[in-house]
Design an enzyme around this catalytic site. Structure first.
Site, PDB file in Angstrom:
ATOM      1  N   CYS A 189       0.866  -1.171   0.000  1.00 20.65           N
ATOM      2  CA  CYS A 189       0.000   0.000   0.000  1.00 20.65           C
ATOM      3  C   CYS A 189       0.910   1.231   0.000  1.00 20.65           C
ATOM      4  CB  CYS A 189      -0.863  -0.068   1.264  1.00 20.65           C
ATOM      5  SG  CYS A 189      -1.976   1.310   1.423  1.00 20.65           S
ATOM      6  N   CYS A 237      -9.923   9.755   9.037  1.00 18.73           N
ATOM      7  CA  CYS A 237      -8.622   9.359   8.479  1.00 18.73           C
ATOM      8  C   CYS A 237      -7.469  10.118   9.124  1.00 18.73           C
ATOM      9  CB  CYS A 237      -8.620   9.584   6.970  1.00 18.73           C
ATOM     10  SG  CYS A 237      -7.082   9.100   6.178  1.00 18.73           S
ATOM     11  N   CYS A 282      -3.729   4.186   7.472  1.00 20.63           N
ATOM     12  CA  CYS A 282      -3.133   5.329   6.779  1.00 20.63           C
ATOM     13  C   CYS A 282      -2.749   6.451   7.724  1.00 20.63           C
ATOM     14  CB  CYS A 282      -4.115   5.929   5.791  1.00 20.63           C
ATOM     15  SG  CYS A 282      -5.241   4.787   5.096  1.00 20.63           S
TER      16      CYS A 282
HETATM   17  N1  SAH Z   1      -7.313   9.241  -0.805  1.00 17.59           N
HETATM   18  C1  SAH Z   1      -7.647   7.957  -1.319  1.00 17.59           C
HETATM   19  C2  SAH Z   1      -6.666   6.846  -0.963  1.00 17.59           C
HETATM   20  C3  SAH Z   1      -6.119   6.786   0.436  1.00 17.59           C
HETATM   21  S1  SAH Z   1      -7.093   6.186   1.759  1.00 17.59           S
HETATM   22  C4  SAH Z   1      -9.040   7.576  -0.935  1.00 17.59           C
HETATM   23  O1  SAH Z   1      -9.667   8.296  -0.194  1.00 17.59           O
HETATM   24  O2  SAH Z   1      -9.539   6.571  -1.415  1.00 17.59           O
HETATM   25  C5  SAH Z   1      -7.354   4.495   1.486  1.00 17.59           C
HETATM   26  C6  SAH Z   1      -8.667   4.003   2.081  1.00 17.59           C
HETATM   27  O3  SAH Z   1      -8.620   3.934   3.524  1.00 17.59           O
HETATM   28  C7  SAH Z   1      -9.830   4.916   1.759  1.00 17.59           C
HETATM   29  O4  SAH Z   1     -10.950   4.144   1.409  1.00 17.59           O
HETATM   30  C8  SAH Z   1     -10.055   5.621   3.080  1.00 17.59           C
HETATM   31  O5  SAH Z   1     -11.321   6.184   3.155  1.00 17.59           O
HETATM   32  C9  SAH Z   1      -9.784   4.516   4.052  1.00 17.59           C
HETATM   33  N2  SAH Z   1      -9.533   4.930   5.433  1.00 17.59           N
HETATM   34  C10 SAH Z   1      -8.962   6.045   5.888  1.00 17.59           C
HETATM   35  N3  SAH Z   1      -8.925   6.064   7.231  1.00 17.59           N
HETATM   36  C11 SAH Z   1      -9.495   4.920   7.642  1.00 17.59           C
HETATM   37  C12 SAH Z   1      -9.757   4.362   8.913  1.00 17.59           C
HETATM   38  N4  SAH Z   1      -9.431   4.992  10.043  1.00 17.59           N
HETATM   39  N5  SAH Z   1     -10.371   3.142   8.947  1.00 17.59           N
HETATM   40  C13 SAH Z   1     -10.693   2.494   7.803  1.00 17.59           C
HETATM   41  N6  SAH Z   1     -10.459   2.972   6.578  1.00 17.59           N
HETATM   42  C14 SAH Z   1      -9.876   4.187   6.492  1.00 17.59           C
END
Ligand code: SAH
Length: 344
Positions: free
Chosen positions: A102, A116, A330
């Site tokens: 990833c 996030c 992330c």
């Molecule tokens: N910006 C892009 C890619 C990065 S995030 C996007 O939004 O898709 C990758 C995935 O992880 C996204 O689906 C995001 O919403 C999710 N994500 C972020 N924080 C998270 C968390 N605390 N728990 C679960 N999924 C999360």
């Protein structure tokens, strides 16, 4: 000139401009992208004088390992430092079909999704193609294992760094380099509609993931500011168009947030909106982030939610939790590192 982000043709013309013999361009490109050697001193078939010249004229801009954590399930999280002092991270997950990495596309993120961690420290900058590639190259060196699948789901919004991400994908799939199959690459977006349209124009055989996380504007705008700009209806129309033209199934990410987006009504509404689309829903019990108020839905709730979608003919998977003992979501590790340094 950022040599690690250069295509073979670009690299060749720079060598030509510098009066370096043509076959040296092939050698250097292979060292970088096939053998994943990110240091001129290790390019042993180049004369010493040339190595010195290259070091000075065309320095290799990449990330450097700054920490590593291994979870009990084998998930590895790499922390990298960048030449300008910031940190990024990537995660390597072991699945039956191969190792998946990833990758981060930006330092921090502008998108502001409420659940996030990437967004918390603010946005710093976009990563270059070479910085994205070096996350993979160094991780393969570090783990000694071949990485077969790449997901752009680390820190950052890939469609907010469009050109560098396209260059990264071009280099990663180049047969002179890693020669990764386009079908083994996933790009995840929070829903930047013009970016999806631009990607559609490239007709790539990669997998598009869309972070949906809600069935309607009210809930989605409450947790994802991007929805104020591009409403869910507009987003799903573009997704429908994308699947029709590419014949590629879209994967919708849906983080299950207890009491926020996980009711039976939400499942019904989601099923109605996705009906007939070539798609798949991936339910993810949200990973707890310290500063955020959200908690994951219970396994029973997730099961019920999945059952409602399945009844409407939508394929659903529930994401297996990997790496939960090492802050693998992330932005979490960078956040800790910055907190230690007092720059969070
Ligand atoms: N910006 C892009 C890619 C990065 S995030 C996007 O939004 O898709 C990758 C995935 O992880 C996204 O689906 C995001 O919403 C999710 N994500 C972020 N924080 C998270 C968390 N605390 N728990 C679960 N999924 C999360």
């Amino acid at each position: 000139m950022d040599i690690l982000s250069a295509t073979f043709d670009e690299l060749s013309s720079v060598f030509k401009e510098n009066s370096i013999q043509g076959f040296r361009a092939s050698q250097v490109y292979e060292w970088l992208h096939k053998h994943q050697v990110l240091n001129y001193d290790e390019m042993t078939n180049l004369p010493k004088a040339l190595r010195e010249e290259l070091k000075e004229k065309l320095p290799i801009v990449c990330c450097s390992p700054a920490g590593k954590q291994t979870a009990s399930d084998g998930t590895v999280k790499m922390l990298y430092s960048l030449h300008d002092g910031d940190y990024i991270e990537c995660v390597i997950m072991k699945y039956k079909y191969g190792n998946t990495i990833c990758v981060s596309s930006q330092v921090g993120c502008k998108m502001g999704c409420a659940f996030c961690a990437s967004t918390l420290g603010g946005f710093k900058r976009c990563l270059s193609a070479g910085e994205m590639l070096s996350q993979i190259y160094l991780a393969q060196k570090e783990t000694g294992e071949r990485i077969s699948h790449v997901v752009l789901m680390g820190m950052g919004e890939p469609l907010d760094n469009f050109d560098n991400v396209m260059r990264f994908i071009e280099l990663l799939t180049d047969e002179k380099g890693q020669n990764l199959s386009m079908r083994n690459i996933s790009l995840s977006t929070c829903g930047i509609v013009p970016g999806i349209e631009k990607l559609l124009g490239k007709r790539l055989q990669l997998t598009l993931s869309v972070s949906l996380h809600a069935p309607n504007d009210e809930i989605r705008s409450g947790i994802m500011p991007v929805n104020n700009r591009y409403h869910i209806g507009e987003l799903l129309d573009m997704c429908r168009k994308y699947t029709k033209i590419t014949s590629r199934r879209i994967s919708f990410e849906y983080a299950m947030l207890s009491g926020v987006n996980d009711s039976d009504e939400c499942a019904d509404e989601l099923a109605r909106r996705l009906k007939g689309m070539l798609c798949h829903v991936n339910l993810i019990p949200v990973n707890k982030v310290e500063e955020s108020p959200f908690t994951p839905s219970s396994p029973e709730r997730v099961k019920k939610f999945a059952a409602i979608l399945e009844k409407s003919g939508i394929t659903v998977t529930v994401r297996r939790k990997l790496g939960s003992d090492i802050d693998a979501s992330c932005g979490q590790l960078r956040r800790k590192k910055n907190a230690e340094r007092g720059t969070a």
